[in-house]
Design an enzyme around this catalytic site. Sequence first.
Site, PDB file in Angstrom:
ATOM      1  N   ASP A 158       0.836  -1.201   0.000  1.00 50.09           N
ATOM      2  CA  ASP A 158       0.000   0.000   0.000  1.00 50.09           C
ATOM      3  C   ASP A 158       0.876   1.259   0.000  1.00 50.09           C
ATOM      4  O   ASP A 158       2.000   1.244  -0.531  1.00 50.09           O
ATOM      5  CB  ASP A 158      -0.905  -0.055   1.256  1.00 50.09           C
ATOM      6  CG  ASP A 158      -2.251   0.599   1.037  1.00 50.09           C
ATOM      7  OD1 ASP A 158      -2.265   1.837   0.947  1.00 50.09           O
ATOM      8  OD2 ASP A 158      -3.260  -0.109   0.936  1.00 50.09           O
ATOM      9  N   HIS A 201      -3.728   6.178   3.775  1.00 53.43           N
ATOM     10  CA  HIS A 201      -4.453   5.053   3.169  1.00 53.43           C
ATOM     11  C   HIS A 201      -3.993   3.710   3.743  1.00 53.43           C
ATOM     12  O   HIS A 201      -4.790   2.914   4.251  1.00 53.43           O
ATOM     13  CB  HIS A 201      -4.237   5.116   1.650  1.00 53.43           C
ATOM     14  CG  HIS A 201      -5.023   4.124   0.850  1.00 53.43           C
ATOM     15  ND1 HIS A 201      -4.540   2.869   0.535  1.00 53.43           N
ATOM     16  CD2 HIS A 201      -6.251   4.199   0.281  1.00 53.43           C
ATOM     17  CE1 HIS A 201      -5.440   2.233  -0.201  1.00 53.43           C
ATOM     18  NE2 HIS A 201      -6.485   3.010  -0.376  1.00 53.43           N
ATOM     19  N   ASN A 283     -13.041   2.145  -7.430  1.00 50.11           N
ATOM     20  CA  ASN A 283     -14.021   3.120  -6.930  1.00 50.11           C
ATOM     21  C   ASN A 283     -14.584   4.038  -8.012  1.00 50.11           C
ATOM     22  O   ASN A 283     -14.863   5.202  -7.764  1.00 50.11           O
ATOM     23  CB  ASN A 283     -13.364   3.994  -5.848  1.00 50.11           C
ATOM     24  CG  ASN A 283     -12.777   3.170  -4.727  1.00 50.11           C
ATOM     25  OD1 ASN A 283     -13.393   2.207  -4.277  1.00 50.11           O
ATOM     26  ND2 ASN A 283     -11.589   3.526  -4.296  1.00 50.11           N
ATOM     27  N   ALA A 293      -7.968  -7.721  -9.156  1.00 52.32           N
ATOM     28  CA  ALA A 293      -9.239  -8.277  -8.688  1.00 52.32           C
ATOM     29  C   ALA A 293     -10.019  -8.915  -9.842  1.00 52.32           C
ATOM     30  O   ALA A 293     -10.692  -9.936  -9.666  1.00 52.32           O
ATOM     31  CB  ALA A 293     -10.076  -7.175  -8.027  1.00 52.32           C
TER      32      ALA A 293
END
Length: 417
Positions: A158, A201, A283, A293
């Site tokens: 991340d 984040h 998003n 994904a």
Amino acid sequence: MRYDSVVSVPLQAGDTRESLAQAVGGEVLAWNDEGCAARMANDCNTLIGFNPKLSSAGVLNALSGRKVKVEANKDVFSGGGKITAIANGSIAIWAGGSIAIWAGGSIAIWAGGSIAIWAGGQYSPIPQNNTLWQQIKLERAQQLAPHLGKGVTVAVIDSGIDLQHPAFQGALTGASTWKDFAGGDNVPQEEGITGEGAYGHGTNVAGIILQIAPQAKIMPLRVLDADGSGDVANVAQAIRWAVQKGAQVINLSLGSTENSPAVQDAVEWATAQDVLVVASAGNENVGRITYPAANAAQGKAAANLLSVGSVDPQDLKSSFSNYGAALEIVGPGEHVYAPAPDGRMASWSGTSMAAPMTAGGLALALGEKLKVPVRSLTGAMAQTAGNIYAGEANAAYAGQLGQGRLDLAAFLGQTIR
Ligand SMILES: [Ca+2]
């Protein structure tokens, strides 16, 4: 240094780091041990970064005709998610490992459960998240899995984390496993300014995992810059690093609209070793989820790769969440409170916040004796998810929000002894 191109190379007997680096004219960025080619032929490949002196055809030729995938090292991965509230100084107690208390709010106590333990001291799950915890049945889940993820390592790939935050003291893997791929050093500290870009984040993501599996250990790996973007080489390297340093779960609260062969190879290499990978759906509120994904429902990595979207507290699709046939499960991803840099607490919204709910749940399972093989865990998590399509709910997204909303109690009931 930053390379313009990357190539993922299937290994052959006799390959060495040096021979491959020389053939391509670059640097081996991730390397399996020397015996890998002999041991697991199909899943053995390495990652090389280079600045092209050869054409793609030249690289192919130099690699003696193997099937390789040369790609530009684009800055295409994004963390996404938005900060929605910052508890600016309203936290009465963080340090010292005692219970976190909001100055302005009451603290809710778990009805029947013990207080979760955050490294070094007592910790109460952040009460602002109680609605979300009820939604995913966390209290019952922590009763079913009393080790709370002890002995399980979850890599958070991340924007880094706030390494000094009291919430993480005693909750991280050894510093020899940390890496800042974006900054090129061994200190994966978040960098930036609160409220701007991705700053906070990764700290939020790691903090969500620890609220669900408070005894798990977080391996912080930084691939996203302060602006929230990361390149192919760093994401692919970090996935391989996480596996080699002992992660059992990898959280990818990031994605790209492009399918990177190098990242997909890294995911396939990880999942082939039964390392569980969870990835957020993105998003943009579009009917197409982001990579990796998007490869979760079919292909070589499918069994151990889980794609995660977001719903609101009423199980309705979050306005931002991507959706589609490749989405396997949804979790609550709106206004999720967790630690924030500089000793603060903050809430974030995004599919980035839903993914670590599943990563934490997998860590809970892996901390207990399983009654199913590891490689059936992510499938079981999706299969035991709560129905979100009853009546008119989510009518516009039938079958495109996965099998339902994460239910940790049902998942653990079916997977642990
Ligand atoms: Ca899957």
